[in-house]
Design an enzyme around this catalytic site. Structure first.
Site, PDB file in Angstrom:
ATOM      1  N   SER A 156      -7.108   2.527 -14.338  1.00  0.00           N
ATOM      2  CA  SER A 156      -7.082   1.231 -13.672  1.00  0.00           C
ATOM      3  C   SER A 156      -6.465   0.158 -14.586  1.00  0.00           C
ATOM      4  CB  SER A 156      -8.494   0.854 -13.209  1.00  0.00           C
ATOM      5  OG  SER A 156      -8.480  -0.254 -12.345  1.00  0.00           O
ATOM      6  N   ASP A 249      -7.194   4.413  -2.164  1.00  0.00           N
ATOM      7  CA  ASP A 249      -7.267   3.360  -3.177  1.00  0.00           C
ATOM      8  C   ASP A 249      -6.199   2.318  -2.896  1.00  0.00           C
ATOM      9  OD1 ASP A 249      -7.463   1.843  -5.518  1.00  0.00           O
ATOM     10  OD2 ASP A 249      -6.728   3.425  -6.836  1.00  0.00           O
ATOM     11  N   HIS A 279     -10.757   4.827  -5.701  1.00  0.00           N
ATOM     12  CA  HIS A 279     -10.521   4.225  -7.001  1.00  0.00           C
ATOM     13  C   HIS A 279     -11.729   4.480  -7.904  1.00  0.00           C
ATOM     14  CE1 HIS A 279      -8.601   1.363  -9.743  1.00  0.00           C
ATOM     15  NE2 HIS A 279      -9.834   0.994 -10.062  1.00  0.00           N
TER      16      HIS A 279
END
Length: 311
Positions: A156, A249, A279
């Site tokens: 991320s 996501d 995610h």
């Protein structure tokens, strides 16, 4: 739009947890909530886990954590940047994941406790990430690390920092990074890829939360291309990458679009889309067997890029 059954079962365990409301809740309060939501420790023993203190990007002290899975006197090394929207996350929130990656690859893993927003806006986190990477390269021998086989990795916002670290190394003419392992990286502050609309309200990361994280990390506009790396003008010459996205996501399409940009300029990229995954799925590797297999598959592609077996 069906969540993988194994992931759905685990998410049930967190259904009563307070929401991570980045729009209305001060970030320090969200961090306190995170402290009470730590993943149970996995049964992933290491030969050595060592806490390190080094100078950060601002010259002040910064913490690293070294994971050595074996007694190897000189193992390849992965410098890892945790996710959390540049706002949350610690060495402890990603302890299981770093241990798992060390076990799978046989590499030493160095996790980086970089400065967080909104207290420290861009480029503080990147300054720390780059400083840590250069420090590990310079001190490999004392860490039982082979600095000639140094790679960066992250999930991320940490994936964003891994890419930006490679871009900064390119600007400096430093060729010390050999590979990248990127889990659902944040790539584009514009947030206009189709997946942002398709999965705007999915669990773990909503579109509103991502927008708030961007405001915390980079409050000025437009975003600097070392933050919004999709807008970096020239990505040629970056290290080979394994880039993993999650099907459900909001960041899926921008990650895959960035992979295409790399491929268009000749950077070797291996992409994976984790079907039915949300995610943040990599953090569930010790709880969800399918996630553990996905990590193994991603790491096996690292070996292919390097032309040798890691570990």
């Amino acid at each position: 739009m069906q969540i993988h059954p194994e992931m759905a079962t685990v998410l049930e365990q967190f259904k009563d947890a307070p929401p991570m409301d980045f729009v209305n809740t001060p970030v320090p309060e969200i961090r306190k909530l995170m402290d009470h939501m730590a993943f149970p420790p996995g049964n992933l023993p290491m030969h050595e886990v060592r806490e390190l203190g080094i100078p950060g990007g601002d010259g002040q002290g910064m913490k690293l954590r070294l994971y050595r899975p074996s007694t190897a006197q000189s193992a390849p090394v992965m410098v890892y940047f945790h996710g959390g929207g540049w706002c949350i996350g610690t060495l402890d929130t990603h302890d299981n994941l770093c241990r798992h990656l060390a076990r799978i690859t046989g590499m030493n893993v160095v996790s980086v406790d970089y400065r967080l927003a909104p207290e420290h806006v861009f480029p503080a986190a990147l300054d720390d990430a780059y400083a840590a990477t250069r420090w590990v390269a310079d001190h490999g021998a004392e860490l039982n690390c082979d600095a000639s086989q140094l790679m960066v990795a992250g999930d991320s916002a940490g994936g964003n920092l891994a890419i930006a670290t490679c871009l900064r190394a390119k600007e400096d003419g430093w060729k010390g990074i050999t590979q990248q392992l990127l889990f659902y990286p944040v790539c584009d502050s514009r947030m206009d890829a189709p997946s942002h609309g398709l999965y705007a309200q999915m669990p773990i990361l909503t579109r509103e939360a991502m927008a708030a994280m961007w405001r915390h990390y980079h409050p000025s506009a437009p975003a600097h291309p070392l933050a919004s790396i999709m807008q970096y003008p020239d990505v040629a010459g970056l290290p080979p990458a394994v880039l993993v996205t999650a099907e459900l996501d909001i960041l899926r399409d921008e990650g895959e679009d960035f992979a295409k940009r790399l491929q268009q300029v000749g950077v070797p990229v291996s992409t994976m889309r984790a079907e039915g995954m949300l995610h943040g799925f990599a953090n569930f590797s010790t709880l969800v067997p399918t996630v553990a297999r996905l990590l193994e598959a991603a790491c096996s592609r690292l070996r292919n890029h390097s032309g040798r077996t890691v570990g």
